[in-house]
Scaffold this active site. Structure first.
Site, PDB file in Angstrom:
ATOM      1  N   GLY A   5       0.565  -5.102   1.061  1.00 38.72           N
ATOM      2  CA  GLY A   5      -0.624  -5.214   0.226  1.00 38.72           C
ATOM      3  C   GLY A   5      -0.350  -5.966  -1.077  1.00 38.72           C
ATOM      4  O   GLY A   5      -1.255  -6.589  -1.633  1.00 38.72           O
ATOM      5  N   ALA A  17       0.867  -1.175   0.000  1.00 40.89           N
ATOM      6  CA  ALA A  17       0.000   0.000   0.000  1.00 40.89           C
ATOM      7  C   ALA A  17       0.905   1.226   0.000  1.00 40.89           C
ATOM      8  O   ALA A  17       2.061   1.152   0.432  1.00 40.89           O
ATOM      9  CB  ALA A  17      -0.892  -0.018   1.231  1.00 40.89           C
ATOM     10  N   GLU A  63      -0.555  -9.511  -0.269  1.00 41.21           N
ATOM     11  CA  GLU A  63      -1.976  -9.815  -0.007  1.00 41.21           C
ATOM     12  C   GLU A  63      -2.773  -9.929  -1.314  1.00 41.21           C
ATOM     13  O   GLU A  63      -3.633 -10.801  -1.446  1.00 41.21           O
ATOM     14  CB  GLU A  63      -2.572  -8.741   0.914  1.00 41.21           C
ATOM     15  CG  GLU A  63      -1.998  -8.843   2.325  1.00 41.21           C
ATOM     16  CD  GLU A  63      -2.349  -7.671   3.220  1.00 41.21           C
ATOM     17  OE1 GLU A  63      -2.119  -6.512   2.814  1.00 41.21           O
ATOM     18  OE2 GLU A  63      -2.868  -7.895   4.324  1.00 41.21           O
ATOM     19  N   GLU A  95       4.399  -5.090   7.514  1.00 37.41           N
ATOM     20  CA  GLU A  95       3.602  -4.026   8.141  1.00 37.41           C
ATOM     21  C   GLU A  95       4.039  -3.725   9.567  1.00 37.41           C
ATOM     22  O   GLU A  95       4.033  -2.579  10.005  1.00 37.41           O
ATOM     23  CB  GLU A  95       2.104  -4.401   8.134  1.00 37.41           C
ATOM     24  CG  GLU A  95       1.429  -4.237   6.784  1.00 37.41           C
ATOM     25  CD  GLU A  95       1.555  -5.455   5.893  1.00 37.41           C
ATOM     26  OE1 GLU A  95       2.378  -6.358   6.183  1.00 37.41           O
ATOM     27  OE2 GLU A  95       0.827  -5.519   4.889  1.00 37.41           O
TER      28      GLU A  95
HETATM   29  N1  DAK Z   1       4.556   3.166  -0.866  1.00 38.50           N
HETATM   30  C1  DAK Z   1       4.918   4.314  -1.468  1.00 38.50           C
HETATM   31  N2  DAK Z   1       6.055   4.463  -2.185  1.00 38.50           N
HETATM   32  C2  DAK Z   1       6.840   3.380  -2.283  1.00 38.50           C
HETATM   33  C3  DAK Z   1       6.532   2.137  -1.676  1.00 38.50           C
HETATM   34  C4  DAK Z   1       5.318   2.051  -0.942  1.00 38.50           C
HETATM   35  N3  DAK Z   1       4.884   0.928  -0.371  1.00 38.50           N
HETATM   36  N4  DAK Z   1       7.515   1.264  -1.944  1.00 38.50           N
HETATM   37  C5  DAK Z   1       8.398   1.934  -2.701  1.00 38.50           C
HETATM   38  N5  DAK Z   1       8.012   3.211  -2.900  1.00 38.50           N
HETATM   39  C6  DAK Z   1       8.687   4.247  -3.654  1.00 38.50           C
HETATM   40  C7  DAK Z   1       9.895   4.786  -2.884  1.00 38.50           C
HETATM   41  O1  DAK Z   1       9.497   5.743  -1.948  1.00 38.50           O
HETATM   42  C8  DAK Z   1      10.699   5.379  -4.024  1.00 38.50           C
HETATM   43  O2  DAK Z   1      10.140   6.611  -4.408  1.00 38.50           O
HETATM   44  P1  DAK Z   1      11.036   7.969  -4.447  1.00 38.50           P
HETATM   45  O3  DAK Z   1      11.588   8.106  -3.095  1.00 38.50           O
HETATM   46  O4  DAK Z   1      12.074   7.676  -5.496  1.00 38.50           O
HETATM   47  O5  DAK Z   1      10.057   9.023  -4.845  1.00 38.50           O
HETATM   48  C9  DAK Z   1      10.461   4.418  -5.163  1.00 38.50           C
HETATM   49  O6  DAK Z   1       9.245   3.718  -4.849  1.00 38.50           O
HETATM   50  C10 DAK Z   1      11.562   3.371  -5.324  1.00 38.50           C
HETATM   51  O7  DAK Z   1      11.740   2.735  -4.065  1.00 38.50           O
HETATM   52  P2  DAK Z   1      13.167   2.614  -3.332  1.00 38.50           P
HETATM   53  O8  DAK Z   1      14.065   3.733  -3.748  1.00 38.50           O
HETATM   54  O9  DAK Z   1      12.916   2.431  -1.896  1.00 38.50           O
HETATM   55  O10 DAK Z   1      13.717   1.279  -4.006  1.00 38.50           O
HETATM   56  P3  DAK Z   1      14.722   0.219  -3.354  1.00 38.50           P
HETATM   57  O11 DAK Z   1      15.094  -0.698  -4.449  1.00 38.50           O
HETATM   58  O12 DAK Z   1      15.828   0.937  -2.623  1.00 38.50           O
HETATM   59  O13 DAK Z   1      13.874  -0.568  -2.278  1.00 38.50           O
HETATM   60  C11 DAK Z   1      11.920  -1.739  -1.451  1.00 38.50           C
HETATM   61  C12 DAK Z   1      12.800  -1.377  -2.684  1.00 38.50           C
HETATM   62  C13 DAK Z   1      10.661  -2.466  -1.973  1.00 38.50           C
HETATM   63  C14 DAK Z   1      12.697  -2.712  -0.547  1.00 38.50           C
HETATM   64  C15 DAK Z   1      11.562  -0.455  -0.665  1.00 38.50           C
HETATM   65  O14 DAK Z   1      11.002   0.487  -1.606  1.00 38.50           O
HETATM   66  C16 DAK Z   1      10.561  -0.683   0.418  1.00 38.50           C
HETATM   67  O15 DAK Z   1      10.907  -1.178   1.485  1.00 38.50           O
HETATM   68  N6  DAK Z   1       9.314  -0.306   0.159  1.00 38.50           N
HETATM   69  C17 DAK Z   1       8.252  -0.411   1.137  1.00 38.50           C
HETATM   70  C18 DAK Z   1       7.825  -1.852   1.280  1.00 38.50           C
HETATM   71  C19 DAK Z   1       6.759  -2.031   2.343  1.00 38.50           C
HETATM   72  O16 DAK Z   1       6.991  -1.776   3.519  1.00 38.50           O
HETATM   73  N7  DAK Z   1       5.603  -2.440   1.901  1.00 38.50           N
HETATM   74  C20 DAK Z   1       4.475  -2.666   2.782  1.00 38.50           C
HETATM   75  C21 DAK Z   1       3.716  -1.419   2.829  1.00 38.50           C
HETATM   76  S1  DAK Z   1       2.487  -1.514   4.099  1.00 38.50           S
HETATM   77  C22 DAK Z   1      -4.648  -1.231   5.704  1.00 38.50           C
HETATM   78  C23 DAK Z   1      -4.672  -2.384   5.040  1.00 38.50           C
HETATM   79  C24 DAK Z   1      -3.587  -2.795   4.345  1.00 38.50           C
HETATM   80  C25 DAK Z   1      -2.444  -2.058   4.348  1.00 38.50           C
HETATM   81  C26 DAK Z   1      -2.437  -0.879   4.984  1.00 38.50           C
HETATM   82  C27 DAK Z   1      -3.548  -0.447   5.660  1.00 38.50           C
HETATM   83  N8  DAK Z   1      -5.790  -0.792   6.474  1.00 38.50           N
HETATM   84  C28 DAK Z   1      -6.660  -1.796   7.035  1.00 38.50           C
HETATM   85  C29 DAK Z   1      -5.814   0.551   6.867  1.00 38.50           C
HETATM   86  C30 DAK Z   1      -1.256  -2.498   3.668  1.00 38.50           C
HETATM   87  C31 DAK Z   1      -0.054  -2.056   4.123  1.00 38.50           C
HETATM   88  C32 DAK Z   1       1.157  -2.193   3.357  1.00 38.50           C
HETATM   89  O17 DAK Z   1       1.176  -2.704   2.263  1.00 38.50           O
END
Ligand code: DAK
Length: 259
Positions: free
Chosen positions: A109, A64, A112, A132
Site C-alpha cells: 500500500g 497496509a 501504491e 502482496e
Molecule cells: N503492517 C503492520 N505492521 C508492520 C508492517 C505492516 N505492513 N510493516 C512493519 N510492521 C511493524 C512490524 O510488525 C514491527 O512491529 P513490532 O513487531 O515491533 O510490534 C515494526 O513495524 C518494525 O518492523 P520490523 O521489525 O519488521 O522491521 P525490519 O527492519 O526488520 O523489517 C520490513 C522492515 C519493512 C522489511 C518488514 O517490516 C516487512 O516486511 N514489513 C511488511 C512489508 C509488507 O509486506 N508490506 C505489504 C503489506 S500488504 C487490500 C488492498 C490493499 C492492500 C491490502 C488489501 N484490499 C483490496 C483488501 C495492501 C496490502 C499491503 O500493503
C-alpha cells in the site's frame, strides 16, 4: 490525535504519516486522517503544493497494516480495499500537485500511495515493492493498475508476481521515481520542485494534471479533445491574462499574490 502531521510554510504543505512503531503501516484510522488532511490542503488557499512523506528515517509506508488484515473476511476486505482506493483517487485527482518524498520502505500500500502521487522523489535508502503475493493477496489499492502505467506491463508483471524489493536506483531506471537524492537532501529537493511549480498558474497546473490523468486511459483523439477544451477555457481568465501580459510586458507573472 491525528496520524498525520501537517506543516504549512510558503504555500507548501508537508504531510507526514506518523505511525513510527509500525513503520507507518496504514489502517483505517490512517486512511481517514490522511484523506481529511489532503482535503483540507486542497481547500486551503494558502497551499499550492503538497509533499507527502513518512515519519522516521526507515519507512515512507511499509504497507497496509498486516496485523489488522489478518482478521478480515471477503466483505470487510472489500470495504478496506474500497476505502484505500478512494484515498489513492483523492491523491491522484488533487488539483494541487502532490509530491511523494519517499524516505525508506514504500511497500504494498505504501508503493501504491506513492504511485498515486503526481511526482515521486526517493532517498537513496528508499525501497519499493509490491510484496502482496508473498502474503497470498494482491495489490488492492491500485497497484495492478498504476504500476503498469508507470513502468510498462512486462516490468510490472515481474515486480508484482515476484514481490521482490526494488532499490532506489532501479526504481529510477524503470521510471518509477523522478529523482533519487541522498536522504538529507530529500525534503530540499521536493521543496525545490514545489517552489518551481508555485511560480506557475494554479488553474493551468490543475487543468494540465487533469488532461494527463484523463488522457492516459483513453484514445489520443479523445485525449486531444479533453486538452483543447481545457486549453481554450483558460483563455480570458485572470490567470491567463496575467501570464500572457507578463510575457509581453517583460515582467514576471504574479499568479498567487504573495509569490
Ligand atoms: N503492517 C503492520 N505492521 C508492520 C508492517 C505492516 N505492513 N510493516 C512493519 N510492521 C511493524 C512490524 O510488525 C514491527 O512491529 P513490532 O513487531 O515491533 O510490534 C515494526 O513495524 C518494525 O518492523 P520490523 O521489525 O519488521 O522491521 P525490519 O527492519 O526488520 O523489517 C520490513 C522492515 C519493512 C522489511 C518488514 O517490516 C516487512 O516486511 N514489513 C511488511 C512489508 C509488507 O509486506 N508490506 C505489504 C503489506 S500488504 C487490500 C488492498 C490493499 C492492500 C491490502 C488489501 N484490499 C483490496 C483488501 C495492501 C496490502 C499491503 O500493503
Amino acid at each position: 490525535m491525528s496520524y498525520i502531521l501537517t506543516d504549512i510554510s510558503k504555500q507548501i504543505a508537508v504531510l507526514t504519516i506518523s505511525r513510527p512503531d509500525a513503520l507507518n503501516a496504514i489502517n483505517n484510522e490512517v486512511i481517514k486522517d490522511l484523506s481529511t488532511a489532503i482535503k483540507s490542503c486542497i481547500d486551503n488557499n494558502n497551499v499550492g503544493v503538497i509533499i507527502l512523506t513518512g515519519s522516521g528515517d526507515k519507512a515512507f509506508v511499509a504497507g497496509a497494516d498486516i496485523k489488522r488484515m489478518q482478521a478480515l473476511g471477503p466483505k470487510d476486505a472489500y470495504e478496506f480495499g474500497k476505502t484505500g482506493q478512494q484515498m489513492t483517487v483523492l491523491i491522484e485527482n488533487s488539483p494541487k500537485p502532490i509530491i511523494a518524498a519517499v524516505n525508506g520502505f514504500a511497500l504494498g500500500g505504501g508503493c501504491e500511495i506513492s504511485m498515486a502521487c503526481h511526482i515521486r522523489v526517493a532517498s537513496e535508502t528508499a525501497v519499493f515493492g509490491q510484496p502482496e503475493v508473498l502474503l497470498g493477496i494482491l495489490p488492492g489499492w491500485g497497484g495492478t493498475q498504476r504500476l503498469p502505467r508507470l513502468v510498462g506491463t512486462g516490468i510490472a508483471n515481474e515486480i508484482i508476481t515476484t514481490g521482490r524489493m526494488i532499490n532506489a536506483s532501479e526504481a529510477k531506471s524503470i521510471g518509477l521515481v523522478n529523482h533519487v537524492v541522498p536522504s538529507n537532501e530529500l525534503m530540499n529537493k521536493c521543496t525545490e520542485i514545489g517552489d518551481q511549480i508555485l511560480k506557475n498558474g494554479p488553474n493551468a497546473i490543475a487543468h494540465s494534471l487533469e488532461c494527463i490523468r484523463r488522457g492516459i486511459g483513453t484514445t489520443i483523439e479523445a485525449g486531444l479533445k479533453i486538452e483543447v477544451n481545457k486549453f481554450s477555457n483558460l483563455f480570458g481568465t485572470d490567470e491567463a491574462n496575467e501570464g500572457l501580459s507578463a510575457f509581453v510586458e517583460k515582467r514576471k507573472p504574479n499568479f498567487r499574490g504573495t509569490k
